[in-house]
Design a protein around this motif. Structure first.
Motif, PDB file in Angstrom:
ATOM      1  N   TYR A 559     -36.119  27.005  37.927  1.00  0.00           N
ATOM      2  CA  TYR A 559     -37.548  27.190  38.171  1.00  0.00           C
ATOM      3  C   TYR A 559     -38.326  26.214  37.289  1.00  0.00           C
ATOM      4  O   TYR A 559     -38.351  26.381  36.067  1.00  0.00           O
ATOM      5  N   PRO A 560     -38.951  25.192  37.881  1.00  0.00           N
ATOM      6  CA  PRO A 560     -39.747  24.249  37.074  1.00  0.00           C
ATOM      7  C   PRO A 560     -40.825  24.958  36.265  1.00  0.00           C
ATOM      8  O   PRO A 560     -41.102  24.592  35.129  1.00  0.00           O
ATOM      9  N   ILE A 561     -41.447  25.960  36.872  1.00  0.00           N
ATOM     10  CA  ILE A 561     -42.385  26.834  36.177  1.00  0.00           C
ATOM     11  C   ILE A 561     -42.076  28.258  36.605  1.00  0.00           C
ATOM     12  O   ILE A 561     -41.341  28.488  37.565  1.00  0.00           O
ATOM     13  N   TRP A 562     -42.610  29.203  35.865  1.00  0.00           N
ATOM     14  CA  TRP A 562     -42.403  30.594  36.247  1.00  0.00           C
ATOM     15  C   TRP A 562     -43.015  30.818  37.634  1.00  0.00           C
ATOM     16  O   TRP A 562     -44.135  30.402  37.892  1.00  0.00           O
ATOM     17  N   PRO A 563     -42.292  31.461  38.549  1.00  0.00           N
ATOM     18  CA  PRO A 563     -42.794  31.600  39.923  1.00  0.00           C
ATOM     19  C   PRO A 563     -44.108  32.372  39.986  1.00  0.00           C
ATOM     20  O   PRO A 563     -44.320  33.331  39.250  1.00  0.00           O
ATOM     21  N   GLU A 564     -44.978  31.921  40.910  1.00  0.00           N
ATOM     22  CA  GLU A 564     -46.269  32.584  41.060  1.00  0.00           C
ATOM     23  C   GLU A 564     -46.125  33.953  41.704  1.00  0.00           C
ATOM     24  O   GLU A 564     -46.941  34.840  41.481  1.00  0.00           O
ATOM     25  N   GLU A 565     -45.101  34.118  42.526  1.00  0.00           N
ATOM     26  CA  GLU A 565     -44.851  35.404  43.175  1.00  0.00           C
ATOM     27  C   GLU A 565     -43.344  35.666  43.186  1.00  0.00           C
ATOM     28  O   GLU A 565     -42.547  34.743  43.312  1.00  0.00           O
ATOM     29  N   PHE A 566     -42.992  36.925  43.088  1.00  0.00           N
ATOM     30  CA  PHE A 566     -41.598  37.298  43.212  1.00  0.00           C
ATOM     31  C   PHE A 566     -41.243  37.435  44.695  1.00  0.00           C
ATOM     32  O   PHE A 566     -42.057  37.870  45.508  1.00  0.00           O
ATOM     33  N   ASP A 567     -40.015  37.082  45.021  1.00  0.00           N
ATOM     34  CA  ASP A 567     -39.497  37.277  46.374  1.00  0.00           C
ATOM     35  C   ASP A 567     -38.891  38.670  46.436  1.00  0.00           C
ATOM     36  O   ASP A 567     -37.792  38.917  45.912  1.00  0.00           O
ATOM     37  N   THR A 568     -39.595  39.598  47.045  1.00  0.00           N
ATOM     38  CA  THR A 568     -39.151  40.999  47.036  1.00  0.00           C
ATOM     39  C   THR A 568     -37.803  41.185  47.723  1.00  0.00           C
ATOM     40  O   THR A 568     -37.091  42.147  47.430  1.00  0.00           O
ATOM     41  N   SER A 569     -37.449  40.273  48.604  1.00  0.00           N
ATOM     42  CA  SER A 569     -36.167  40.410  49.295  1.00  0.00           C
ATOM     43  C   SER A 569     -34.979  40.124  48.376  1.00  0.00           C
ATOM     44  O   SER A 569     -33.843  40.465  48.711  1.00  0.00           O
ATOM     45  N   LEU A 570     -35.250  39.506  47.222  1.00  0.00           N
ATOM     46  CA  LEU A 570     -34.172  39.154  46.302  1.00  0.00           C
ATOM     47  C   LEU A 570     -33.918  40.210  45.230  1.00  0.00           C
ATOM     48  O   LEU A 570     -32.946  40.096  44.475  1.00  0.00           O
ATOM     49  N   PHE A 571     -34.766  41.206  45.140  1.00  0.00           N
ATOM     50  CA  PHE A 571     -34.560  42.229  44.113  1.00  0.00           C
ATOM     51  C   PHE A 571     -33.267  43.008  44.360  1.00  0.00           C
ATOM     52  O   PHE A 571     -32.477  43.235  43.451  1.00  0.00           O
ATOM     53  N   GLY A 572     -33.073  43.419  45.595  1.00  0.00           N
ATOM     54  CA  GLY A 572     -31.907  44.229  45.897  1.00  0.00           C
ATOM     55  C   GLY A 572     -32.077  45.655  45.401  1.00  0.00           C
ATOM     56  O   GLY A 572     -33.114  46.037  44.857  1.00  0.00           O
ATOM     57  N   MET A 573     -31.013  46.439  45.538  1.00  0.00           N
ATOM     58  CA  MET A 573     -31.033  47.826  45.082  1.00  0.00           C
ATOM     59  C   MET A 573     -30.431  47.921  43.695  1.00  0.00           C
ATOM     60  O   MET A 573     -29.405  47.293  43.404  1.00  0.00           O
ATOM     61  N   PRO A 574     -31.053  48.688  42.803  1.00  0.00           N
ATOM     62  CA  PRO A 574     -30.487  48.842  41.449  1.00  0.00           C
ATOM     63  C   PRO A 574     -29.148  49.567  41.488  1.00  0.00           C
ATOM     64  O   PRO A 574     -28.965  50.515  42.253  1.00  0.00           O
ATOM     65  N   ARG A 575     -28.240  49.129  40.662  1.00  0.00           N
ATOM     66  CA  ARG A 575     -26.947  49.790  40.549  1.00  0.00           C
ATOM     67  C   ARG A 575     -27.093  51.048  39.694  1.00  0.00           C
ATOM     68  O   ARG A 575     -27.953  51.116  38.820  1.00  0.00           O
TER      69      ARG A 575
END
Length: 625
Positions: A559-575
């Motif tokens: 990441y060149p800079i901290w992302p402006e928005e998170f991609d919610t599809s990448l969070f996944g389900m917590p273990r």
């Protein structure tokens, strides 16, 4: 029981045009993991993330190094929410309708990464935030998307069960330790280094600030370093035990909230030196201003006089502090306590002035980097005032079976209160022993009130001025109300009462010694089980999300800079949390339920004079482990 019960998010700024071709930004939260429905995100969060500014943020033309600060939010029930903020300056490109800067000079806008938690692991949070930012923006070592790291720390890493586990988190080859003292240890646990306060202020000024808070005056902390404000405020609050600060508490006060300094009630607030000129008109004449950087205390002209502190108790407290921490202040300034005293004894004003000038110069150089997030002073193996004597060292001392110097410091203040209040139980209402009282000690049936006047008059004459002041405070009101309603069932009440019993047991005039089983349980330490937290989940990530394939054949995320928005599809389900951790929490819940079921039996035995019942019951059911 997760670490971060609210959000992990960051601040970003929309663009608007201001006069003089300047660019201004209004702060807003644009992305976070998830709001907890039962406790929504505080609308004042942007002001606390940017305490040095108003609602408008101005970008700068010179790059600034990342900085760290903390803040504390309190709710109506005195619950605390701790914020750890990493402010970074990233290159900012204004929109096309904004006039370009002369010579095409770059602009930099601040962005804040903020961790919010009900757990006060400020130093550990600081390390995690800075390491995560480095990993994401300056390396090619990130093998999971940033969303998985955020989910991991927020939802997959458990808070350590008190006195049972030490949770270890690894990031960028650095191990971060989280541990909690036994649940029954009632003295406030402060997960920051006490050394910070004792480096800023000498023993005399620490005692004066503590005594001012004990008498519920208005106290304002001032420093160039924002992180020092919260650290020192938390330490000062812990020194009030068994009392608890219950008035306005804002360790880092945003500029926009400076009018609160004219509040008619006591407060403990902190403000940056940069904001101080904007708040001068709001600071009341009853305020005690404590300059942490310069070891200077200024008492407002209308500040009510403090009652004299009993001479014998003051001397004992001062000697205890000098014995355990008297060298810390001067060591931070390149001297030993003995060297400073030797120069003073010479009686040479010139030598004394030179000593202070040299000591202050060294101190100002040292303290100027406290907020710097990535300075060499904050490298894992480097000496720094915030990390050299980290609170985690308490775990090592506990395992070694020894008392740390900072445990001894807390105990010194506890002994002061024990000596002053050792006879207070004689003046409680009789019903307090049964826990059935339904009236506040300040009003209602006189038989259900604490006999304040009788208590004060029964004490030694030199104790009475302070006790008269103390018994009129909200702190004492809360302490006695808890004592009446809970009848000693709370660990802090039991601990304090048995601390009094232990003091009386030391008297040669007392032939029948009271049981103090709870004190032994609270001071006993066992080896903590280690739990290595799971790493962020690298599985089931779309191949399109990675930046490249690393030399080991694994996807790499950059990441060149901290992302402006998170991609919610990448969070996944917590273990799920490991069973050994959840089992420990379930065990404690079950044991507490058993103990609660025997409450009537406990109270009945106590009313017959068996003061050790609670301790023995707790030991029987395993709550002392």
């Amino acid at each position: 029981f997760f670490f971060f019960v609210f959000v992990f998010g960051f601040m970003f700024y929309t663009v608007s045009v201001s006069f003089f071709n300047d660019i201004s930004h209004s702060s807003a939260i644009i992305t976070w993991l998830a709001d907890r429905p039962h406790q929504p995100l505080n609308g004042m969060l942007p002001q606390f993330c940017h305490p040095g500014d108003t609602d408008v943020i101005h970008p700068c033309r010179e790059y600034q190094m990342p900085r760290i600060h903390y803040f504390v939010l309190t709710d109506s029930k005195a619950g605390k929410l701790y914020g750890t903020c990493l402010t970074v300056y990233e290159e900012f490109t204004p929109s096309s309708d904004v006039p370009q800067q002369e010579g095409g000079k770059k602009l930099y806008a601040p962005r804040v990464l903020c961790l919010l938690s009900t757990w006060p692991y400020l130093s550990s949070f600081r390390t995690y935030l800075t390491q995560l930012y480095r990993l994401a923006t300056t390396t090619d070592l990130m093998e999971a998307p940033i969303e998985r790291y955020i989910l991991n720390i927020c939802e997959e890493i458990p808070a350590p069960p008190p006195g049972a586990f030490e949770v270890r988190v690894k990031i960028m080859q650095q191990q971060i330790r989280f541990w909690a003292p036994p649940a029954q240890q009632p003295i406030p646990y402060v997960s920051v280094s006490f050394k910070s306060l004792f480096e800023c202020l000498d023993i005399g000024n620490i005692m004066f600030t503590w005594y001012t808070l004990a008498c519920e005056r208005k106290v304002l902390l001032v420093s160039d370093q924002l992180s020092l404000l919260t650290v020192c405020a938390e330490i000062l609050c812990s020194l009030l035990f068994p009392m608890k600060w219950s008035h306005l508490y804002i360790p880092v006060l945003p500029r926009s909230l400076s009018p609160m300094l004219d509040a008619p009630m006591p407060y403990l607030c902190g403000i940056s030196r940069a904001n101080f000129p904007y708040a001068v008109q709001d600071i009341g004449d009853e305020t005690v201003v404590v300059d942490l950087d310069r070891n200077v205390i200024t008492v407002g002209p209308e500040t009510p006089d403090l009652p004299p502190i009993p001479h014998k108790r003051r001397v004992k407290l001062e000697h205890a502090l000098e014995a355990h921490a008297g060298d810390v202040f001067w060591n931070a300034r390149g001297l030993t306590h003995e060297q400073a005293q030797a120069i003073r004894r010479k009686g040479s004003s010139a030598a004394t002035e030179e000593m202070h000038a040299n000591a202050d110069a060294l101190w100002y150089e040292k303290i100027s980097t406290v907020d710097d997030a990535f300075s060499l002073a904050h490298a894992p193996d480097a000496a720094n005032m915030m990390f050299t004597d980290d609170a985690n060292s308490g775990a090592d001392d506990a395992l070694a079976g020894k008392q740390s110097r900072w445990d001894a410091v807390q105990e010194a203040f506890l002994r002061f209160y024990v000596a002053m209040l050792k006879e207070y139980r004689k003046f409680l209402p009789v019903e307090a022993n049964g826990g059935t009282s339904q009236a506040s000690w300040r009003g209602g049936n006189s038989d259900l009130r604490f006999q304040t006047e009788d208590f004060v008059l029964s004490q030694r004459p030199d104790f009475q001025p302070f006790l008269e002041e103390l018994t009129s405070t909200q702190q004492f009101d809360d302490f006695i109300t808890k004592r009446i309603y809970n009848a000693g069932n709370e660990p802090d009440v039991t601990f304090f009462d048995q601390s009094i019993d232990a003091k009386k047991n030391r008297s040669v005039l007392k032939f029948k010694k009271a049981d103090t089983n709870f004190l032994h349980a609270a001071s006993a330490h066992k080896k903590l089980s280690n739990y290595d937290a799971v790493l962020p989940n690298r599985n089931d990530v779309p191949s399109s999300a990675c930046s490249k394939i690393g030399v080991n054949g694994r996807p790499v995320y950059q990441y060149p800079i901290w992302p402006e928005e998170f991609d919610t599809s990448l969070f996944g389900m917590p273990r799920p949390i490991p069973k050994n951790i959840t089992a420990e929490f379930e065990r404690r819940i079950a044991l507490k339920a058993k103990l609660k079921a025997r409450t009537k039996e406990i109270r009945a035995k106590r009313s017959m004079g068996d003061d050790a019942t609670v301790s023995s019951m707790a030991s029987y059911y395993g709550l002392d482990s």
